[in-house]
Design an enzyme around this catalytic site. Structure first.
Site, PDB file in Angstrom:
ATOM      1  N   ARG A   1       0.949   6.243  17.075  1.00  0.00           N
ATOM      2  CA  ARG A   1       0.804   7.266  16.044  1.00  0.00           C
ATOM      3  C   ARG A   1       1.477   8.576  16.370  1.00  0.00           C
ATOM      4  O   ARG A   1       2.094   9.210  15.504  1.00  0.00           O
ATOM      5  CB  ARG A   1      -0.689   7.503  15.734  1.00  0.00           C
ATOM      6  CG  ARG A   1      -1.437   6.258  15.250  1.00  0.00           C
ATOM      7  CD  ARG A   1      -0.613   5.421  14.322  1.00  0.00           C
ATOM      8  NE  ARG A   1      -1.373   4.407  13.610  1.00  0.00           N
ATOM      9  CZ  ARG A   1      -0.791   3.458  12.886  1.00  0.00           C
ATOM     10  NH1 ARG A   1       0.538   3.375  12.804  1.00  0.00           N
ATOM     11  NH2 ARG A   1      -1.525   2.567  12.257  1.00  0.00           N
TER      12      ARG A   1
ATOM     13  N   SER B   1      -6.842  -6.243   8.005  1.00  0.00           N
ATOM     14  CA  SER B   1      -6.113  -5.003   8.180  1.00  0.00           C
ATOM     15  C   SER B   1      -5.417  -5.117   9.532  1.00  0.00           C
ATOM     16  O   SER B   1      -6.075  -5.224  10.569  1.00  0.00           O
ATOM     17  CB  SER B   1      -7.095  -3.836   8.138  1.00  0.00           C
ATOM     18  OG  SER B   1      -6.462  -2.659   8.517  1.00  0.00           O
TER      19      SER B   1
ATOM     20  N   ASP C   1       0.813  -1.218   0.000  1.00  0.00           N
ATOM     21  CA  ASP C   1       0.000   0.000   0.000  1.00  0.00           C
ATOM     22  C   ASP C   1       0.844   1.265   0.000  1.00  0.00           C
ATOM     23  O   ASP C   1       0.620   2.185  -0.795  1.00  0.00           O
ATOM     24  CB  ASP C   1      -0.938   0.013   1.206  1.00  0.00           C
ATOM     25  CG  ASP C   1      -2.075  -0.978   1.036  1.00  0.00           C
ATOM     26  OD1 ASP C   1      -1.982  -1.874   0.170  1.00  0.00           O
ATOM     27  OD2 ASP C   1      -3.059  -0.875   1.794  1.00  0.00           O
TER      28      ASP C   1
ATOM     29  N   ASP D   1      -6.788   6.457  12.414  1.00  0.00           N
ATOM     30  CA  ASP D   1      -5.356   6.756  12.307  1.00  0.00           C
ATOM     31  C   ASP D   1      -5.064   8.016  11.516  1.00  0.00           C
ATOM     32  O   ASP D   1      -4.131   8.757  11.822  1.00  0.00           O
ATOM     33  CB  ASP D   1      -4.624   5.560  11.697  1.00  0.00           C
ATOM     34  CG  ASP D   1      -4.454   4.440  12.721  1.00  0.00           C
ATOM     35  OD1 ASP D   1      -4.400   4.757  13.924  1.00  0.00           O
ATOM     36  OD2 ASP D   1      -4.405   3.280  12.309  1.00  0.00           O
TER      37      ASP D   1
END
Lengths: 406, 406, 406, 406
Positions: A98, A182, A16, A127
Site C-alpha cells: 500500500r 475478496s 469495482d 487498506d
C-alpha cells in the site's frame, strides 16, 4: 462535498474500480487520472488502458507502471530485514504494498496537477487507512475520496445495477452466485477474505488456493536450495544472481510448487474488529526462515534480541499503515544498521509445505566452534568464570530469598 | 575447597553422573544423596537406584520421583500461555525443565539436611546457570558443586579412565568411536548438540532424530485434531479429557508420527557464545499453533499485542535460567490474568511435518461476523467513522510534512 | 598469575592508584605505563607526572591527556540526546566517563606495545565492569589486572602500611579518622559513596557537597538562561557559542551557584547489590530539562514516545558498561537520526535548586497554534473527525463489553 | 440526529455546561439528568443544584456526589504505583479523573434508565476521548452527545449570546476581556491552557498560578516530612494515618505552601497536535519522589526495571483515555503484584519548590549494608566472582571485536 478538480484513482481495471471511475465522473464532475501498477499481481495491465479510454480518460492521464523491482527492493526487503511478522503469523503481504501505491499516486498527482486522490478500499478494512495515511504523510494538503465510505452502492446488487447502467461489462461469475472472495495479490502474497471464510470455524476450501499446490500434491522429492545474502538482503539463489523482483518471483515459483506458505488466521484489524484471512506467501515464507538463519550466525546476541523486541512494534506500524511515518523511518535506520554484516549463505530443504534450515555459512560468522564445544579453546573461555557469572547474577535473588520472598 | 557435609546430586544413573557421584565421594568425603526425576525423558529410572546402592548410597538417600504432571502443569503450560519462543524459533524444551529439577533438589536438601547440591551440567552451557540460579533463588545459603568446572576430567579419555578405575561400567559405544551427541529429553522435547552438528553448515543426519519420523516417512493421509482450551491451557484432545502430562504425551505421539516439530538452529547462549542445536518438539509445536489460534478469537487486540511485546523478554528469562526470579513471576501474573477468557476449541490438520489451523470456535469469541464483513451490521460500525479516524491519526504526519520533513 | 610484560594503568596520582602502581611493579615485575586523563575532575594533573617519575616510570611512558572536549562531545552529548536517566533519577555521570578512559587506555597500549591494562576500581562496584567491558570490546586479546580483586590489601590499614613501606606519601587526613567518601568527578558530575551514606536513612551532611551551594545559600534572585540547540546538542548559552566542554563547564558554574542538581538515591548496581549514592550534576540537570523542552516542540509524538520507550534500556546499557557494545551503537544510530530537526532555543529560569522551562522556540517547530487552540484553523482539523476517531478506537472495547468482560 | 430519550450530563454548574444543559433540552427535546462530582476541585457544588432546578431538572435527576476518596484510592494511587509520568514530565492530573467521571455517569444512566450521556469537553482535546472511551467500554450500547462537536456555538460571542437568550447568568469577567484560561482542577492537580500560553515561548504569568505560592514567596525554612507506605500506597504523614483523599489534600497544602509542583510544558495530544499546558501538582510531585524512594530499597532491580520499561506505555494508556481497557487492567495486575513488599518510610525535605529525599527505611529493605560496602561481608559476595562475571559478559563482544567489527 468538497470541490474536486482532478483526481488520481488507483485503478485496477476490474469491476469495482471501474464503477468508482464512473462514479467519480458522475458525482464530482471532475477529470480522472488512472493509475495502474504492476506489483506482481499476475494480471495483464493493458486492458486497463482500453477501459480507461472508454471512460473518456485522456491518454496522457493513463498511467500504467511496472513497480515490481521498486516494490521488492524498497519495501519487501527492508521489511524482511526485521523478520517482520504481525501477531505471530502474518507476513504482511497486503500491508507492505500500500505505501508504494500511495507514493506513486502522489507523484502522479504532482505531475498532472491533481488536487485529489482516490482508491477502492472498503470502509471497514485496513487498506483505506494504509492508503490515506500514506497520502497525507506525503502530501499534507491532498484531498482524498474514498467512494466506499461515501456512496450508497453498499450492496452487491446496487453496484451491479450501477455498472450495467454505466455500460461497464459485468462478467457472468459476478452476476451469478454470491460474492467472490475478496482477494489481493502482489509479488509477496495473495490473500483471501469473505465468503465462507467469514465463519472462523469453517476450513478453507482446497479450491480457493491459487499460488501453491496442496502439500499432498507437492513433489515426493525434497528440493535443496541455497540463498545468498548481502547486508541482510537475498541476492542469489543456487549461485545465480537475481534482481530483487526476479528473486522473489523465483522463490514464489519454487515455494508454490512445494506447497509452502499457506496460512489461515484470524487477525486484529486496526479499525477495531477481528477478521479471518487466508494467505499464500511461498517466497516470503522461505525468505523469513533463511533470513533468521543467516542472522543466527552473523548477528550479535543482544543486537538480535533488540531487533526481536522491536519487531512487533515495527510490524504493527506496517500493518496499521504507518510506513511513511517518522517513527517507522527511525526504526528502519536502526534495523538497516544491524544488517551490515548479515552476509553469507543459507541452505534450505523444501518438502511438502515445510522449509527446513539445514546449513548456514558466512565469512562474517560469529560462531566460534572451539568456544562453543567441549574442546579446549586455547583459553578463550575459562570454565571457572561461569561460577562468578552465576554468583553475581544470583546475588539479588539470594538477598530477596533471605527476606523470605518467593 | 569448601567444607561439604551432605550433597544432593541430580543423578540420571548414566555414565557422567555416576562418575560425578564417585568423584564427590572421593573429593569431598561427603555423604551423597541421589535424586532422579522422571520428567518424561523416556528412560527406566529404577536402574539408577541399583547403581546408587552400589556406590554405598543409603536407601533413604535415594530419591526417584515422577514429576511429569507437575512439570507440564506448572512449567510447560504456564510458558505456553505466553506463546513463548526464544530467538524466533526455539521452544525452550530444555530450559523449562531445569527450574523444576532445582526446586525438587532444594526440597530434598531441606528434608535430609544437606548443605550442598550438585549437578552434571558442563561449564560452557546454559544449564549450569539455570540449575544454580534456581538453587540460589530458592535457598540463598546453599552450597553448589559443579564438577565439570572443578575437576580435571575434561577429556573423554580421562573421564572413562576414572570410570574404569572406579568400577563404573562403561558400555561399548562409549568406549569406541567419538563422543555421542549431547542429548537432553523430557516430555516437551529432545535436543541434540555436538559431534558433526558443531559445523553449522553440516546437515543433521537423518539417523540422529529419535522422536519424529522424517516427514518423508510420515503418513500420506492428513490427520485432523481438535484441542480444547480452558483458561489458556489445553484440557482435551478430540473430546477426550486428559491430564496435562497425558495430553502432552499424546500430542508428542501424534506429532512424532506425522514428522512434526523438527528444528535446526544456531542459538545464542547466555554464557556468551553461539551454539548449534537440533530439537524435536512434536507436541509443543502443535500446542503453540493451537494456542495462538484460540487466542486469536478470544483475546483483545491490545492485550494480545502487549503479550507479543513482552514475549521475547519472558523467553529470555526462561532461557537464561530466571524462572524463579521475581521479574518472571511478575510477568506470569500478567500473562495468567490475560488467559481467563482463552477458552474454546481449535481444529488442526497435521500432515508430513505441517500443522495447519483450519478452525477455531469459542463461547468467549470476540470475532463478530457482522462487523467484520461487508454486510450491514445494524449500526455497530459506521463506515463514515473511518474518515475521522484516519484524519486524526494522520494529523501529526501532515504537520510534519508541511515542514518539509520526510 | 599470568605473564605480564607491560601494563597501562589508569593513574590518578592519588594514594590508591599510587599503591597500585607500586604493587604492579612488585607483583608482576612488569613495566608500567601511566595514563592520567583530564575529564574535568578539577584537579591538577602535573603532580601525577612527578609521582610517576619517582616510581621509575620512563618519561615516554607517562601519558597525561586533556580529554574534556572529546568527553563532552562524543559521550555526554550523545547520551543526553536520549534524555537518559537510570532508575528514574540518576544522570549517569560516572558511567559515561568510563568508556572514554577504557578507549584511551587501549589506544596507548597499542601505541606502546603493552599487553595488559589495569585500573583502580574496586571489586564490588560497577566501574570494574565498565572499564573491563570496554577493554575487551575494543581489544579482545588484552589482559586485565584488577588489583582490588587480586591483592590482600583489603583493609584501610593494610593499604596505608603498604604505602608507607613503599615510600608513598600519605597525607594526614588519610591517616586519621575513618575512610573518606568514595568520590568520582568529571565535567558531568561529582559523586559520593561510603561513610555514613552507608545508612540509607541518614541524611547527607551539608559539608559533603562540593560543587553546589545549598539551595538555602543560593541567590535570592532568579536567573534566566537561554540555551540554543543544533541537532539535539547545545551550542550556545545566552547567545554565546561555546565548545562542548566549555558549555558544560559554564552550565556547571551557573547551576552550582543556584544550588541545582543535588541528588540522593539508592541505586541497583549491575553486580547485584543496592548502593546509596549522592550526586551533584548541576549542568546536566539543566541540560536534561532544556533538551526535553526543545524536543517537545520539534519531535513528532511517536518518535518521542519511541525514544521514551527505549530510554530505560539505553540507560541500563550505559550504567552497566556496554557503551562499546553493538546494541548501544545500534540504538545510538536511531537516537541520532531523530535529532536532525531538534534545533531551537529554550528559555529557563533557575532559582534555588529549581530549573523551570519558561519558553521554547524553533524554526523547526511542529507546534501549530491554530490547530491546537479553540480558534478556527482553516480546516486543518475538523472537530467532527474526533467522533469517528473515538468510535473506531472504542470498537474493540465495546465488543468486549458486550461479552460481559470488564 | 439520533433519537434521545434521557441524557446524563456531566454538569459543573458553570457557564459552559449550563449552556450545554439548555442546548440539550432545546435541541433533543429530551430529559436531562445532571451529575456533579466533587473530586477535589475546590468549588462549592450546591449552587449546581439550584441552577439545575432552574432549568427544570427534576430533583431526583440531580446527582451531586462526593467522589474524593474513590478518586484517590482507586485511580490516583494505582497510577502512582507505576511512577507514572507522560512524556517525561506530566503527572496526568486531568487524565486520571476522567475515567471516574465516565464510570459514575454510566452508573447513573443505568439507575435512571437514560440512553445517552453527554459532556462538555471540546472537540480538539483529549478529554472528549477519555470520557467517551470510558462510556463505550463500560456500556457498549450507550449514545453519546458531544455538544462542542455538534453545535455551532464555536465562538465565545455566540456562546454568550446563547446564554443570555436562555437566561443563564454570565458574570462580568466572562463578558469582558478575552477568554479565560481553560482550567481543570481535582485533588491531584490544576491545569491551565489557552490565552497567552498558546505561544509556547511566552512565560506564564505569575498571577496565573493558584495552588502554589511562587518559590520566591515560599518559606525560608525547609520542612521535613515523613511518609509511610503500605503496599506501595501512602498511608500516613509524619506518623498520622490519613485516608487517601485526606492524605493527598494534606500533601497539596504542604507542597503548595513550599511552591512545589509547578510545570510548564508542551505535550502531544492523542488527537494529533501539540499543546502547551501549565500544571500545579504539589502533592503528586512529593508523592512521586517518595514512592520512587521507597521502591529503591524494597524492589528487586529487575522488577524495578520491568516497571520502568512498561511505564511510558502505561502512561500513554492513561493519557489517551484507555483506563477501562483490558490492556491497562492487565498491566495494573502486574504493577500491583510488584507492590506487595513496598512498605516503609521515606523522609523528605521540602524547600522553595524542591523535594529532596533524605532518608528511607523499611522492614522489607533489600539494601544490605555489608554487601554494598567495602567491609568484609562474611562471604556473601566474593570479589573474585566479578572477574568471571565480566569475562562471560564480555565474551560476545570479544568475538565480535576479533572479526574487526566496532
Amino acid at each position: 462535498m468538497s470541490n474536486v478538480n482532478k483526481v488520481v484513482l488507483a485503478y485496477s481495471g476490474g469491476l469495482d474500480t471501474s464503477v468508482i471511475l464512473k462514479w467519480l465522473q458522475d458525482t464530482y464532475q471532475c477529470e480522472v487520472v488512472t493509475f495502474t501498477a504492476d506489483i506482481g499481481q499476475g494480471e495483464e495491465l493493458e486492458p486497463a488502458r482500453a477501459k480507461a479510454l472508454q471512460f473518456g480518460i485522456k491518454p496522457e492521464h493513463i498511467f500504467i507502471d511496472d513497480l515490481r523491482e521498486e516494490f521488492v527492493r524498497d519495501f519487501v526487503f527492508p521489511m524482511f530485514r526485521c523478520n517482520t511478522i504481525y501477531e505471530g503469523e502474518y507476513l504482511l503481504g497486503t500491508s507492505i504494498a500500500r505505501p508504494l501505491i500511495a507514493k506513486r499516486q502522489i507523484e502522479i498527482a504532482r505531475q498532472v496537477g491533481a488536487d485529489t486522490v482516490s482508491h477502492g478500499a472498503t470502509g471497514k478494512g485496513n487498506d483505506q487507512v494504509r492508503f490515506e495515511l500514506g497520502y497525507y504523510a506525503l502530501e499534507p494538503g491532498i484531498k482524498v475520496i474514498s467512494p466506499w465510505r461515501e456512496w450508497d452502492l453498499l450492496s452487491r446488487q446496487k453496484l451491479l445495477a450501477y455498472a450495467e447502467a454505466a455500460g461497464i461489462p459485468v462478467d457472468m461469475k459476478h452476476k451469478q452466485g454470491g460474492a467472490p472472495y475478496s482477494m489481493d495479490a502482489n509479488l509477496l502474497h495473495i490473500s483471501y477474505e469473505g465468503r465462507h471464510l467469514e465463519d472462523p470455524n469453517a476450513e478453507a476450501e482446497e479450491s480457493m488456493w491459487r499460488w501453491t499446490v496442496s502439500p499432498e500434491d507437492a513433489p515426493d522429492q525434497a528440493q535443496y536450495l541455497e540463498i545468498e545474502f548481502v547486508k541482510g538482503d537475498p541476492v542469489s539463489i543456487d549461485g545465480q544472481k537475481l534482481t530483487p523482483a526476479a528473486l522473489l518471483a523465483r522463490l514464489n515459483e519454487i515455494g508454490g510448487r512445494h506447497g509452502i506458505g499457506r496460512l489461515d488466521l484470524v487477525e486484529n484489524r486496526y479499525v477495531g474488529m477481528k477478521s479471518r484471512g487466508c494467505y499464500e506467501t511461498p517466497g516470503g515464507t522461505i525468505l523469513l526462515k533463511a533470513h533468521r538463519a543467516i542472522e543466527s550466525i552473523t548477528l550479535d546476541r543482544e543486537v538480535a534480541h533488540l531487533k526481536d523486541d522491536l519487531m512487533p512494534r515495527y510490524a504493527s506500524l506496517i500493518y496499521n499503515g504507518y510506513w511513511w511515518s517518522p517513527e517507522r523511518r527511525a526504526m528502519q535506520v536502526l534495523i538497516d544498521h544491524t544488517q551490515q554484516h548479515v552476509n553469507g549463505t543459507v541452505r534450505l530443504k523444501l518438502y511438502k509445505g515445510n522449509v527446513y534450515t539445514v546449513g548456514r555459512d558466512s565469512a562474517d560468522t560469529l560462531f566460534d566452534q572451539t568456544i562453543a564445544t567441549f574442546d579446549d579453546d586455547g583459553g578463550a573461555y575459562n570454565q571457572a568464570d561461569a561460577a562468578g557469572f552465576i554468583k553475581l547474577n544470583a546475588l539479588r535473588m539470594r538477598i530477596e530469598a533471605k527476606k523470605g520472598r518467593q
